[in-house]
Scaffold this motif. Structure first.
Motif, PDB file in Angstrom:
ATOM      1  N   LEU A 126       0.816  -1.218   0.000  1.00  0.00           N
ATOM      2  CA  LEU A 126       0.000   0.000   0.000  1.00  0.00           C
ATOM      3  C   LEU A 126       0.851   1.269   0.000  1.00  0.00           C
ATOM      4  O   LEU A 126       0.598   2.164  -0.819  1.00  0.00           O
ATOM      5  CB  LEU A 126      -0.974  -0.019   1.189  1.00  0.00           C
ATOM      6  N   PRO A 127       1.868   1.403   0.855  1.00  0.00           N
ATOM      7  CA  PRO A 127       2.696   2.615   0.780  1.00  0.00           C
ATOM      8  C   PRO A 127       3.400   2.780  -0.567  1.00  0.00           C
ATOM      9  O   PRO A 127       3.514   3.887  -1.076  1.00  0.00           O
ATOM     10  CB  PRO A 127       3.713   2.446   1.906  1.00  0.00           C
ATOM     11  N   THR A 128       3.860   1.675  -1.160  1.00  0.00           N
ATOM     12  CA  THR A 128       4.528   1.753  -2.460  1.00  0.00           C
ATOM     13  C   THR A 128       3.562   2.228  -3.529  1.00  0.00           C
ATOM     14  O   THR A 128       3.875   3.118  -4.322  1.00  0.00           O
ATOM     15  CB  THR A 128       5.130   0.387  -2.844  1.00  0.00           C
ATOM     16  N   LEU A 129       2.378   1.647  -3.536  1.00  0.00           N
ATOM     17  CA  LEU A 129       1.356   2.041  -4.502  1.00  0.00           C
ATOM     18  C   LEU A 129       1.008   3.516  -4.352  1.00  0.00           C
ATOM     19  O   LEU A 129       0.957   4.260  -5.336  1.00  0.00           O
ATOM     20  CB  LEU A 129       0.111   1.172  -4.302  1.00  0.00           C
ATOM     21  N   LEU A 130       0.784   3.968  -3.133  1.00  0.00           N
ATOM     22  CA  LEU A 130       0.411   5.366  -2.902  1.00  0.00           C
ATOM     23  C   LEU A 130       1.542   6.338  -3.226  1.00  0.00           C
ATOM     24  O   LEU A 130       1.308   7.408  -3.801  1.00  0.00           O
ATOM     25  CB  LEU A 130      -0.062   5.554  -1.460  1.00  0.00           C
ATOM     26  N   LEU A 131       2.768   5.976  -2.863  1.00  0.00           N
ATOM     27  CA  LEU A 131       3.907   6.850  -3.152  1.00  0.00           C
ATOM     28  C   LEU A 131       4.084   7.009  -4.654  1.00  0.00           C
ATOM     29  O   LEU A 131       4.226   8.133  -5.156  1.00  0.00           O
ATOM     30  CB  LEU A 131       5.191   6.295  -2.537  1.00  0.00           C
ATOM     31  N   ALA A 151       1.596   2.885 -11.312  1.00  0.00           N
ATOM     32  CA  ALA A 151       1.833   2.606  -9.889  1.00  0.00           C
ATOM     33  C   ALA A 151       1.445   1.175  -9.540  1.00  0.00           C
ATOM     34  O   ALA A 151       2.184   0.479  -8.834  1.00  0.00           O
ATOM     35  CB  ALA A 151       1.055   3.603  -9.029  1.00  0.00           C
ATOM     36  N   LEU A 152       0.308   0.730 -10.008  1.00  0.00           N
ATOM     37  CA  LEU A 152      -0.140  -0.639  -9.738  1.00  0.00           C
ATOM     38  C   LEU A 152       0.795  -1.662 -10.381  1.00  0.00           C
ATOM     39  O   LEU A 152       1.193  -2.644  -9.746  1.00  0.00           O
ATOM     40  CB  LEU A 152      -1.573  -0.832 -10.241  1.00  0.00           C
ATOM     41  N   ALA A 156       3.238  -4.315  -8.410  1.00  0.00           N
ATOM     42  CA  ALA A 156       3.096  -5.750  -8.669  1.00  0.00           C
ATOM     43  C   ALA A 156       4.434  -6.362  -9.105  1.00  0.00           C
ATOM     44  O   ALA A 156       4.797  -7.456  -8.656  1.00  0.00           O
ATOM     45  CB  ALA A 156       2.032  -5.992  -9.735  1.00  0.00           C
ATOM     46  N   VAL A 157       5.174  -5.664  -9.950  1.00  0.00           N
ATOM     47  CA  VAL A 157       6.473  -6.165 -10.402  1.00  0.00           C
ATOM     48  C   VAL A 157       7.442  -6.231  -9.224  1.00  0.00           C
ATOM     49  O   VAL A 157       8.190  -7.212  -9.064  1.00  0.00           O
ATOM     50  CB  VAL A 157       7.038  -5.285 -11.542  1.00  0.00           C
ATOM     51  N   PHE A 162      10.819  -9.096  -5.631  1.00  0.00           N
ATOM     52  CA  PHE A 162      11.486  -9.155  -4.327  1.00  0.00           C
ATOM     53  C   PHE A 162      10.895 -10.205  -3.380  1.00  0.00           C
ATOM     54  O   PHE A 162      11.633 -10.908  -2.714  1.00  0.00           O
ATOM     55  CB  PHE A 162      11.473  -7.777  -3.658  1.00  0.00           C
ATOM     56  N   ILE A 163       9.585 -10.315  -3.318  1.00  0.00           N
ATOM     57  CA  ILE A 163       8.976 -11.238  -2.358  1.00  0.00           C
ATOM     58  C   ILE A 163       8.867 -12.644  -2.928  1.00  0.00           C
ATOM     59  O   ILE A 163       9.317 -13.608  -2.312  1.00  0.00           O
ATOM     60  CB  ILE A 163       7.613 -10.704  -1.882  1.00  0.00           C
TER      61      ILE A 163
END
Length: 176
Positions: A126-131, A151-152, A156-157, A162-163
């Motif tokens: 969520l923070p990554t998407l919003l930033l 952003a989405l 997702a990439v 990373f995860i």
């Protein structure tokens, strides 16, 4: 050739039209004082961690080294700003004036600080998407749709890379 038919390349240019406004000595000192303050704060935080030694570094050693470099760069900026020779030299050596773009840089830095503080609390998605959305929409002035899609997609990439791919233990709320 008449002036009405002259191309942009042939048109006379104003002297210094593309050059930014020169800032004064005070702005140059402020530009050096900010990294000094930030570096001093980072050094203070690093001393709160175990420093260790060069052969067995603790978690605070490299933050302290980076903080010291930041302070040194800030001091160099202040020394150059206070040197009379710089302000008598060519305009290319002077500090640029603070402009409307300065506010955008400060807003981006503030958004990054909020991102870092939310990262461990909420997870990274969520923070990554919003930033990314905020930077694209409000700083780059992309359309709402482009900002949302990029952003989405980027989030997702990053999640997949990373995860899922590398197994980096980032805090996240979406589990596959």
């Amino acid at each position: 050739m008449s002036e009405a038919v002259m191309s942009d390349a042939e048109a006379p240019q104003e002297e210094g039209a593309d050059e930014p406004r020169a800032g004064g000595r005070v702005q140059a000192v402020v530009a050096g004082a900010l990294p000094i303050a930030l570096g001093a704060f980072a050094a203070w935080l690093a001393f709160g961690l175990k420093l260790g030694s060069l052969t067995d570094p603790g978690p605070g050693l490299w933050p302290l080294v980076v903080a010291a470099l930041l302070v040194a760069c800030g001091v160099a900026i202040v020394v150059v700003a206070l040197s009379a020779k710089v302000f008598e030299a060519a305009p290319a050596n002077r500090t640029e004036s603070f402009t409307r773009g300065t506010g955008a840089v400060l807003a981006a830095a503030a958004a990054l600080a909020v991102y870092a503080s939310l990262f461990e609390v909420v997870g990274f998605e969520l923070p990554t998407l919003l930033l990314l959305f905020a930077w694209l929409r409000f700083l780059s002035r992309e359309s709402w749709l482009t900002s949302a899609v990029v952003a989405l997609s980027a989030t997702a990439v990053a999640y997949a890379l990373f995860i899922l791919g590398l197994g980096v233990p980032l805090p996240h709320i979406i589990a596959f």
